[in-house]
Design a protein around this motif. Structure first.
Motif, PDB file in Angstrom:
ATOM      1  N   THR A   1      20.952 -11.609 -25.279  1.00  0.00           N
ATOM      2  CA  THR A   1      20.036 -11.071 -24.443  1.00  0.00           C
ATOM      3  C   THR A   1      19.528  -9.967 -25.202  1.00  0.00           C
ATOM      4  O   THR A   1      18.530  -9.735 -25.654  1.00  0.00           O
ATOM      5  CB  THR A   1      20.853 -10.318 -23.359  1.00  0.00           C
ATOM      6  OG1 THR A   1      21.306 -11.783 -22.459  1.00  0.00           O
ATOM      7  CG2 THR A   1      19.789  -9.709 -22.422  1.00  0.00           C
ATOM      8  N   HIS A   2      20.438  -9.021 -25.880  1.00  0.00           N
ATOM      9  CA  HIS A   2      20.171  -7.736 -26.814  1.00  0.00           C
ATOM     10  C   HIS A   2      19.308  -8.255 -27.885  1.00  0.00           C
ATOM     11  O   HIS A   2      18.335  -7.656 -28.406  1.00  0.00           O
ATOM     12  CB  HIS A   2      21.517  -7.032 -27.070  1.00  0.00           C
ATOM     13  CG  HIS A   2      22.148  -6.326 -26.110  1.00  0.00           C
ATOM     14  ND1 HIS A   2      23.062  -5.830 -26.228  1.00  0.00           N
ATOM     15  CD2 HIS A   2      21.918  -6.491 -24.728  1.00  0.00           C
ATOM     16  CE1 HIS A   2      23.602  -5.136 -25.176  1.00  0.00           C
ATOM     17  NE2 HIS A   2      22.836  -5.584 -24.234  1.00  0.00           N
TER      18      HIS A   2
ATOM     19  N   TYR B   1      27.669 -17.710 -26.842  1.00  0.00           N
ATOM     20  CA  TYR B   1      27.390 -16.387 -27.114  1.00  0.00           C
ATOM     21  C   TYR B   1      26.181 -16.058 -26.500  1.00  0.00           C
ATOM     22  O   TYR B   1      25.083 -16.304 -26.884  1.00  0.00           O
ATOM     23  CB  TYR B   1      27.550 -15.897 -28.336  1.00  0.00           C
ATOM     24  CG  TYR B   1      29.031 -16.405 -29.016  1.00  0.00           C
ATOM     25  CD1 TYR B   1      30.083 -15.504 -28.827  1.00  0.00           C
ATOM     26  CD2 TYR B   1      29.420 -17.564 -29.559  1.00  0.00           C
ATOM     27  CE1 TYR B   1      31.360 -15.873 -29.202  1.00  0.00           C
ATOM     28  CE2 TYR B   1      30.739 -17.892 -29.833  1.00  0.00           C
ATOM     29  CZ  TYR B   1      31.594 -16.933 -29.843  1.00  0.00           C
ATOM     30  OH  TYR B   1      33.170 -17.141 -30.053  1.00  0.00           O
ATOM     31  N   ASP B   2      26.138 -14.806 -25.642  1.00  0.00           N
ATOM     32  CA  ASP B   2      25.119 -14.342 -25.098  1.00  0.00           C
ATOM     33  C   ASP B   2      24.201 -13.789 -25.986  1.00  0.00           C
ATOM     34  O   ASP B   2      24.714 -13.095 -27.056  1.00  0.00           O
ATOM     35  CB  ASP B   2      25.190 -13.499 -23.949  1.00  0.00           C
ATOM     36  CG  ASP B   2      24.137 -12.677 -23.370  1.00  0.00           C
ATOM     37  OD1 ASP B   2      23.526 -13.286 -22.869  1.00  0.00           O
ATOM     38  OD2 ASP B   2      24.121 -11.533 -23.394  1.00  0.00           O
TER      39      ASP B   2
ATOM     40  N   LEU C   1      29.501 -11.915 -23.672  1.00  0.00           N
ATOM     41  CA  LEU C   1      28.447 -10.989 -23.782  1.00  0.00           C
ATOM     42  C   LEU C   1      28.445 -10.015 -25.136  1.00  0.00           C
ATOM     43  O   LEU C   1      29.576  -9.922 -25.603  1.00  0.00           O
ATOM     44  CB  LEU C   1      28.305  -9.998 -22.861  1.00  0.00           C
ATOM     45  CG  LEU C   1      28.411 -10.719 -21.614  1.00  0.00           C
ATOM     46  CD1 LEU C   1      28.266  -9.524 -20.274  1.00  0.00           C
ATOM     47  CD2 LEU C   1      27.156 -11.696 -21.195  1.00  0.00           C
ATOM     48  N   GLU C   2      27.428  -9.597 -25.668  1.00  0.00           N
ATOM     49  CA  GLU C   2      27.260  -8.722 -27.032  1.00  0.00           C
ATOM     50  C   GLU C   2      28.205  -7.304 -26.739  1.00  0.00           C
ATOM     51  O   GLU C   2      28.496  -7.056 -27.716  1.00  0.00           O
ATOM     52  CB  GLU C   2      25.876  -8.676 -27.219  1.00  0.00           C
ATOM     53  CG  GLU C   2      25.066  -9.836 -27.595  1.00  0.00           C
ATOM     54  CD  GLU C   2      23.642  -9.738 -27.569  1.00  0.00           C
ATOM     55  OE1 GLU C   2      23.198  -9.774 -28.825  1.00  0.00           O
ATOM     56  OE2 GLU C   2      23.106  -9.726 -26.532  1.00  0.00           O
ATOM     57  N   ASP C   3      28.041  -6.912 -25.501  1.00  0.00           N
ATOM     58  CA  ASP C   3      28.877  -5.657 -25.216  1.00  0.00           C
ATOM     59  C   ASP C   3      30.408  -5.828 -25.214  1.00  0.00           C
ATOM     60  O   ASP C   3      30.740  -4.688 -25.368  1.00  0.00           O
ATOM     61  CB  ASP C   3      28.177  -5.178 -23.825  1.00  0.00           C
ATOM     62  CG  ASP C   3      26.868  -4.553 -24.099  1.00  0.00           C
ATOM     63  OD1 ASP C   3      26.422  -4.232 -25.384  1.00  0.00           O
ATOM     64  OD2 ASP C   3      26.102  -4.508 -23.188  1.00  0.00           O
ATOM     65  N   GLU C   4      30.799  -7.124 -25.038  1.00  0.00           N
ATOM     66  CA  GLU C   4      32.162  -7.289 -24.682  1.00  0.00           C
ATOM     67  C   GLU C   4      32.858  -7.208 -26.150  1.00  0.00           C
ATOM     68  O   GLU C   4      32.493  -7.752 -27.032  1.00  0.00           O
ATOM     69  CB  GLU C   4      32.410  -8.563 -24.015  1.00  0.00           C
ATOM     70  CG  GLU C   4      31.984  -8.623 -22.758  1.00  0.00           C
ATOM     71  CD  GLU C   4      32.077  -9.820 -21.907  1.00  0.00           C
ATOM     72  OE1 GLU C   4      32.826  -9.744 -20.828  1.00  0.00           O
ATOM     73  OE2 GLU C   4      32.005 -10.881 -22.497  1.00  0.00           O
TER      74      GLU C   4
ATOM     75  N   MET D   1      30.888 -17.785 -21.267  1.00  0.00           N
ATOM     76  CA  MET D   1      29.973 -16.889 -21.905  1.00  0.00           C
ATOM     77  C   MET D   1      30.724 -15.506 -22.413  1.00  0.00           C
ATOM     78  O   MET D   1      31.337 -14.875 -21.432  1.00  0.00           O
ATOM     79  CB  MET D   1      28.949 -16.546 -20.741  1.00  0.00           C
ATOM     80  CG  MET D   1      27.921 -15.854 -21.450  1.00  0.00           C
ATOM     81  SD  MET D   1      26.781 -16.562 -22.829  1.00  0.00           S
ATOM     82  CE  MET D   1      25.769 -17.651 -21.642  1.00  0.00           C
TER      83      MET D   1
END
Length: 354
Positions: free
Chosen positions: A321-322, A318-319, A147-150, A145
């Motif tokens: 969440t945002h 790919y997450d 994350l969008e922040d990564e 996974m």
């Protein structure tokens, strides 16, 4: 009133984004569209198409010859001074998207070009948002996974991924206090309702193969691997971008505009096969044999790049969440590929060169 400066014109996504934004013409002062001198004729034609398809007036679509790889974008001093005074939103879509590209041109366009646009953004006195089109695949060969922040990667499938990663790293270092939104799409396919697409690349090479191998149908599954493949219709990317790039919630955020519930490579092959042939695949052929059979001559005939295969065997997700949270209650959702696939195939069958 919003004044837009956009790179990547007369490209398909830039054009569709203009069409989307033009749905609220009372909020638009002008679109300033940067294009290469070599693309002037295409830019003029695309501008005329936009005038016919939207309610925009001639003075609201202004073409500028320039080059993002040149300092100050090769704009005239008069044009630059005017843009620095008026521009409220920058959309940077221009990039070298070719998966088979050499490193040097990809670095020059994707990294240096983005740095030049960012430098220009710092001179815009009324800028409200800088929207940068990155890609989900800045994650390179990471698995699991993401994350969008990564933004972490060390190895990549190709020069496109590596230079887009380096461009985003540099963007984050140089953006300073400018409000921004980073858009990371997955593999973009046709319109979810009409199937419309400007070109037959990416996953469409499978349909090219099915067309050429029609007399051998049903075809076998290409291997047993079922890595998740992130296909996303362009209308979702465009609608989500148009909203997130203006909404306060999108300020200084990074979004994966990818499928929140992606299907596996085996399932996608089955969807394509059923939609194209009306029957299920039969049997299995080892994936290594498929890869070996894709000689440069065969790949050319299928209108594909061998590098595309990497995206059907790489285990990554790919997450979103945002993106899902900030698009909640907007009505903007990524449709299920199982529902979209028949329309993509039908459009291909109707419009592809046979």
């Amino acid at each position: 009133m919003r004044t837009y400066f956009m790179t990547g014109f007369p490209g398909f996504l830039a054009t569709k984004l203009i069409e989307q934004l033009a749905r609220v013409p009372d909020q638009i002062a002008c679109f300033h569209l940067l294009h290469l001198p070599s693309e002037r004729n295409a830019a003029v034609k695309r501008r005329q198409d936009l005038l016919e398809r939207t309610s925009l007036r001639s003075e609201q679509l202004v073409l500028h010859e320039g080059d993002i790889t040149v300092e100050q974008l090769a704009l005239s001093s008069e044009a630059r001074m005017m843009l620095q005074q008026d521009v409220t939103h920058i959309f940077h879509l221009a990039a070298l998207y070719d998966l088979a590209t050499a490193y040097e041109p990809a670095f020059r366009i994707n990294v240096i070009g983005t740095a030049n646009v960012t430098q220009f953004a710092h001179t815009c006195r009324t800028l409200e948002r800088y929207i940068y089109f990155s890609t989900a695949y800045v994650s390179g060969l990471r698995s699991g996974m993401v994350l969008e922040d990564e933004l972490q990667a060390s190895t990549f499938k190709n020069a496109y991924e590596e230079t887009k990663y380096l461009a985003e790293v540099r963007f984050r270092k140089e953006i300073g206090t400018i409000p921004y939104t980073i858009i990371r799409p997955g593999i973009v396919v046709g319109h979810s309702e009409t199937g419309e697409t400007p070109k037959w690349d990416g996953v469409y090479f499978v349909l090219n193969a099915m067309r050429l191998l029609q007399s051998f149908a049903p075809l076998p599954y290409p291997g047993r691997a079922n890595a998740l493949v992130n296909l996303v219709p362009y209308d979702y990317v465009i609608e989500a971008t148009a909203y997130l790039s203006h909404a306060p919630v999108g300020r200084n955020k990074t979004y994966h505009l990818t499928d929140p519930f992606p299907h596996g490579a085996r399932a996608i092959f089955e969807m394509l096969h059923v939609a194209y042939y009306g029957r299920y695949p039969r049997g299995i052929v080892p994936f290594r044999l498929v890869s070996t059979a894709l000689t440069p001559a065969v790949a050319k005939r299928l209108q594909m790049q061998r590098q595309t295969l990497d995206y059907f065997i790489h285990p990554v997700q790919y997450d979103t969440t945002h993106a899902l949270r900030d698009l909640r209650d907007t009505g903007i959702i990524c449709p299920d590929l199982a529902e979209t696939m028949p329309r993509l195939v039908q459009y291909y069958q109707t419009h592809a060169t046979h």
